[in-house]
Design a protein around this motif. Structure first.
Motif: not given
Length: 270
Positions: A93-96, A106-110, A127-133, A143-146
């Motif tokens: 999870f990162v905050t954006t 929001v989170s990136v799943f691996v 690239e995935r971090v940029q897409l989720v931002r 508020i949150e996406m997991w």
């Protein structure tokens, strides 16, 4: 018989009975050493002797660049403990900023283990971090996406239909193996949910808005839901009204649903 017993005893003593929990204990020690990790939760599951799975949630500290986040995710995903597990599901999870500039988590799943679902190369993860931002920036109430192996779930302070639209668009980018989407607004006792399959249509679920519009301003549903998510094979609509609601209000929403041709299940709580 004696030889057989000795062989079986050797097999049992040679494997770890608590593979999942031992993996979790080792992985937690590793995460505790990282300066870029703000919080974490590792849960190990012991399936069979010598076999286990694990689920990990990691919160990265604020202020990291996209490159730093991608490198952190790559290193965390590739780290191997002495104890092996079959599947390791990792959500980072990162905050954006969301669409209104407020912070969203929001989170990136691996998924690591026997078959990594996607590349853990830092360039691919950046690239995935940029897409989720970019996704978060389209939803002003987010508020949150997991994310998990097959699901994207969002919580919003605004319209869950707007969040569902944003999830559909995001699911068409790089999230791997997404099958189900869900957006919810409110809290227990006053909750609205829109849920659908990743290839489904939010439009087919929008009649619920017209049903809700038939409610008087002073009546807040305890819960409402519009779903076309498997195993449902056609849109379904549910509405739970608070105890003490005038039966005439229930009759009005049922009439609105009938006029729209919507299969509504509506009740007044006892």
């Amino acid at each position: 018989m004696l030889v057989w017993l000795i062989v079986v005893a050797g097999l049992v003593t040679g494997c770890t009975l608590n593979a999942g929990t031992e993996f979790a204990a080792e992985y937690e020690k590793y995460l505790a050493t990282r300066d870029d990790v703000a919080d974490y939760d590792v849960r190990g599951y012991n399936n069979l002797p010598g076999q286990g799975n694990a689920d990990t949630r990691v919160d990265l500290r604020d202020g990291l660049t996209d490159d730093q986040i991608a490198t952190a995710i790559s290193e965390i995903a590739r780290y191997r403990t002495d104890q092996k597990v079959n599947h390791h599901s990792l959500s980072v999870f990162v905050t954006t900023p969301n669409g209104s500039g407020a912070p969203a988590r929001v989170s990136v799943f691996v998924r690591t283990g026997d078959e990594p679902v996607q590349d853990t190369d830092p360039a691919a993860l950046r690239e995935r971090v940029q897409l989720v931002r970019a996704y978060a920036a389209t939803d002003p109430g987010l508020i949150e996406m997991w994310a998990s192996a097959g699901d994207l779930d969002a919580r919003t302070s605004g319209d869950p239909y707007a969040s569902a639209d944003a999830l559909v668009a995001y699911a068409q980018t790089r999230p791997p193996t997404v099958r189900r989407l869900s957006a919810r607004s409110g809290h227990v006792g006053s909750l609205g949910v829109v849920s659908l399959d990743a290839d489904g249509s939010v439009q087919a679920l929008r009649p619920m808005r017209l049903i809700l519009a038939a409610l008087p301003p002073d009546v807040t549903p305890r819960r409402w839901r519009a779903t076309s998510q498997e195993p449902v094979d056609a849109p379904q609509f549910e509405l739970d009204l608070p105890a003490g609601t005038d039966p005439a209000v229930l009759a009005a929403v049922e009439q609105r649903a009938a006029a729209l041709g919507v299969p509504l299940r509506a009740i007044i709580a006892r």
